[in-house]
Design a protein around this motif. Structure first.
Motif, PDB file in Angstrom:
ATOM      1  N   MET A 166      53.273 -11.861  56.723  1.00  0.00           N
ATOM      2  CA  MET A 166      53.479 -12.405  55.587  1.00  0.00           C
ATOM      3  C   MET A 166      54.681 -12.106  54.790  1.00  0.00           C
ATOM      4  N   ARG A 167      55.483 -10.660  55.195  1.00  0.00           N
ATOM      5  CA  ARG A 167      56.954 -10.521  54.641  1.00  0.00           C
ATOM      6  C   ARG A 167      57.887 -11.397  55.404  1.00  0.00           C
ATOM      7  N   TYR A 168      57.710 -11.697  56.647  1.00  0.00           N
ATOM      8  CA  TYR A 168      58.681 -12.666  57.277  1.00  0.00           C
ATOM      9  C   TYR A 168      58.485 -13.954  56.948  1.00  0.00           C
ATOM     10  N   ASN A 169      57.327 -14.538  56.551  1.00  0.00           N
ATOM     11  CA  ASN A 169      57.138 -15.904  55.897  1.00  0.00           C
ATOM     12  C   ASN A 169      57.786 -15.920  54.625  1.00  0.00           C
ATOM     13  N   LEU A 170      57.545 -14.990  53.913  1.00  0.00           N
ATOM     14  CA  LEU A 170      58.326 -14.898  52.416  1.00  0.00           C
ATOM     15  C   LEU A 170      59.829 -14.939  52.244  1.00  0.00           C
ATOM     16  N   ALA A 171      60.276 -14.307  53.547  1.00  0.00           N
ATOM     17  CA  ALA A 171      61.678 -14.046  53.545  1.00  0.00           C
ATOM     18  C   ALA A 171      62.319 -15.347  54.115  1.00  0.00           C
ATOM     19  N   THR A 172      61.406 -15.898  55.112  1.00  0.00           N
ATOM     20  CA  THR A 172      61.939 -17.347  55.475  1.00  0.00           C
ATOM     21  C   THR A 172      61.876 -18.401  54.251  1.00  0.00           C
ATOM     22  N   LEU A 173      61.101 -18.431  53.527  1.00  0.00           N
ATOM     23  CA  LEU A 173      61.054 -19.305  52.346  1.00  0.00           C
ATOM     24  C   LEU A 173      62.385 -18.819  51.313  1.00  0.00           C
ATOM     25  N   ALA A 174      62.622 -17.613  51.346  1.00  0.00           N
ATOM     26  CA  ALA A 174      63.402 -17.330  50.337  1.00  0.00           C
ATOM     27  C   ALA A 174      65.045 -17.757  50.808  1.00  0.00           C
ATOM     28  N   GLU A 175      65.160 -17.541  52.213  1.00  0.00           N
ATOM     29  CA  GLU A 175      66.404 -17.558  52.895  1.00  0.00           C
ATOM     30  C   GLU A 175      66.731 -19.254  52.988  1.00  0.00           C
ATOM     31  N   LEU A 176      65.880 -20.053  53.114  1.00  0.00           N
ATOM     32  CA  LEU A 176      65.899 -21.514  53.144  1.00  0.00           C
ATOM     33  C   LEU A 176      66.512 -22.056  51.782  1.00  0.00           C
ATOM     34  N   ARG A 177      66.790 -21.228  50.611  1.00  0.00           N
ATOM     35  CA  ARG A 177      67.438 -21.707  49.487  1.00  0.00           C
ATOM     36  C   ARG A 177      68.849 -21.938  49.597  1.00  0.00           C
ATOM     37  N   THR A 178      69.443 -20.896  50.457  1.00  0.00           N
ATOM     38  CA  THR A 178      70.904 -20.680  50.536  1.00  0.00           C
ATOM     39  C   THR A 178      71.747 -20.965  51.942  1.00  0.00           C
ATOM     40  N   PHE A 179      70.852 -21.124  53.056  1.00  0.00           N
ATOM     41  CA  PHE A 179      71.296 -20.872  54.283  1.00  0.00           C
ATOM     42  C   PHE A 179      71.991 -22.112  54.897  1.00  0.00           C
ATOM     43  N   SER A 180      72.828 -22.223  55.475  1.00  0.00           N
ATOM     44  CA  SER A 180      73.662 -23.461  55.930  1.00  0.00           C
ATOM     45  C   SER A 180      74.081 -23.242  57.434  1.00  0.00           C
ATOM     46  N   PRO A 181      73.922 -24.429  58.107  1.00  0.00           N
ATOM     47  CA  PRO A 181      74.121 -24.526  59.629  1.00  0.00           C
ATOM     48  C   PRO A 181      75.554 -23.659  59.934  1.00  0.00           C
ATOM     49  N   LEU A 182      75.679 -23.063  60.986  1.00  0.00           N
ATOM     50  CA  LEU A 182      76.711 -22.463  61.644  1.00  0.00           C
ATOM     51  C   LEU A 182      77.417 -23.043  62.616  1.00  0.00           C
ATOM     52  N   ASP A 183      78.833 -23.006  62.799  1.00  0.00           N
ATOM     53  CA  ASP A 183      79.268 -23.392  64.156  1.00  0.00           C
ATOM     54  C   ASP A 183      79.417 -22.409  65.188  1.00  0.00           C
ATOM     55  N   TYR A 184      78.826 -22.685  66.525  1.00  0.00           N
ATOM     56  CA  TYR A 184      78.978 -21.596  67.628  1.00  0.00           C
ATOM     57  C   TYR A 184      79.575 -22.142  68.506  1.00  0.00           C
ATOM     58  N   VAL A 185      80.483 -21.009  69.415  1.00  0.00           N
ATOM     59  CA  VAL A 185      81.054 -21.154  70.773  1.00  0.00           C
ATOM     60  C   VAL A 185      79.992 -20.395  71.821  1.00  0.00           C
ATOM     61  N   LEU A 186      79.193 -20.927  72.638  1.00  0.00           N
ATOM     62  CA  LEU A 186      78.539 -20.177  73.713  1.00  0.00           C
ATOM     63  C   LEU A 186      79.202 -20.363  75.049  1.00  0.00           C
ATOM     64  N   ASP A 187      79.023 -19.395  75.604  1.00  0.00           N
ATOM     65  CA  ASP A 187      79.197 -19.417  77.332  1.00  0.00           C
ATOM     66  C   ASP A 187      77.978 -19.214  78.025  1.00  0.00           C
ATOM     67  N   LEU A 188      77.545 -20.063  78.609  1.00  0.00           N
ATOM     68  CA  LEU A 188      76.362 -19.891  79.150  1.00  0.00           C
ATOM     69  C   LEU A 188      76.616 -19.845  80.820  1.00  0.00           C
ATOM     70  N   ASP A 189      76.537 -18.618  81.289  1.00  0.00           N
ATOM     71  CA  ASP A 189      76.990 -18.634  82.911  1.00  0.00           C
ATOM     72  C   ASP A 189      77.976 -19.154  83.323  1.00  0.00           C
ATOM     73  N   GLY A 190      79.205 -19.301  82.113  1.00  0.00           N
ATOM     74  CA  GLY A 190      80.431 -19.564  82.655  1.00  0.00           C
ATOM     75  C   GLY A 190      80.646 -21.126  82.100  1.00  0.00           C
ATOM     76  N   THR A 191      79.659 -21.781  81.516  1.00  0.00           N
ATOM     77  CA  THR A 191      79.748 -23.109  80.790  1.00  0.00           C
ATOM     78  C   THR A 191      79.925 -22.820  79.550  1.00  0.00           C
TER      79      THR A 191
END
Length: 298
Positions: A166-191
């Motif tokens: 339940m701690r994780y559930n409440l933390a999830t709901l709280a974080e929903l209010r402010t979190f925005s998507p992020l820009d990632y650069v991934l290297d997946l086995d060289g790709t």
């Protein structure tokens, strides 16, 4: 879980406890574990560090002294600590679950509510070799979170109530209010892959946070990492999808993407990653599979 198996006679073990795990469950589980081990004739080195650094130092000294196993009492954070000590060695790690998430215990069907029963399982001496993930010499057993899931971990770790999932559930709901998507650069086995996402998770195992199966399908002994990308969702859609994480049925969502790799590099601005529920390090990070790096008593 498949993998190399053997049996090991336990004559002397180091029992390393986080007494504050699970709001005092760690201390109670330690007492139950010691009773079971003593009745079985196993010599116990009872280790309790004043802090994480001392606990790791005590564990390393015990392993160097030739104990038959290092047994940790606590949650995935204690498994994380134990893995740093025994990874790549012949000394197996045992787990007596007493934490909040206990995902490693879930992986191998150890009782998460009965410390005595979990300890009796260890006494069978059955050892299985499983993979770990590693970044710059630091290992983890479950999932590395690098985005919304890491922010939830950060918030949950600062909450004193409630206990368990339940701690994780409440933390999830709280974080929903402010979190925005992020820009990632991934290297997946060289790709290289550039993507905007809510989170990127790198699983050695399938779940974190008390059964959130974010990297559903991850195997503990396939020599691969499971990289899951959750692309942007509306707050309402994320709330609707969240319950599916417990059953692993989120994998059919169109914003879900899954890659299996031996190595991944993750870059994103301002993100501190978590693994095994512990702060792991700021991005960028390169994570590699460490095949059969841990010998687990289960």
């Amino acid at each position: 879980m498949a993998g190399s198996e053997e049996r090991r006679v336990l004559r002397e073990v180091a029992l390393l406890t986080n007494p504050t795990a699970g709001k005092g469950r760690g201390a109670r589980a330690r007492a139950e574990a010691m009773a079971v081990l003593s009745r079985a004739g196993v010599t116990v080195r009872d280790l309790v560090g004043r802090d994480r650094m001392e606990a790791e130092s005590l564990a390393r000294a015990a392993v160097a002294g030739g104990v038959d196993a290092l047994v940790v009492v606590g949650g995935d954070g204690m498994v994380h600590l134990g893995a740093q000590v025994v990874a790549g060695t012949a000394t197996p790690l045992g787990v007596v679950p007493a934490g909040t998430g206990n995902d490693v215990a879930r992986y191998v069907d150890l009782s998460r509510t009965d410390a005595a029963a979990a300890t009796r399982r260890l006494l069978t001496g059955e050892v299985r070799e499983i993979d770990l993930a590693v970044s710059e010499g630091r290992y983890y057993a479950t999932v590395l979170c690098a985005g919304f899931d890491a922010a939830v971990n950060e918030r949950a770790n600062h909450m004193t109530w409630p206990r368990g999932q339940m701690r994780y559930n409440l933390a999830t709901l709280a974080e929903l209010r402010t979190f925005s998507p992020l820009d990632y650069v991934l290297d997946l086995d060289g790709t290289e892959l550039r993507v905007t996402a809510l989170m990127v998770s790198v699983g050695n195992g399938p779940s974190f946070g008390g059964g959130l199966r974010i990297t559903e399908g991850a195997e503990l002994d396939d020599g691969l990492l499971d990289v899951v990308i959750i692309k942007p969702l509306s707050r309402l859609e994320l709330v609707r999808t969240y319950p599916k994480l417990f059953s692993g049925t989120h994998t059919t969502h169109p914003q879900y993407e899954h890659h299996r790799v031996r190595q991944v590099r993750i870059e994103a601005s301002g993100v501190v990653s978590y693994a095994d529920g512990e702060r792991f390090g700021p991005l960028p990070l390169t994570v590699e599979a460490a095949p059969r790096a841990l010998r687990l008593l289960c």
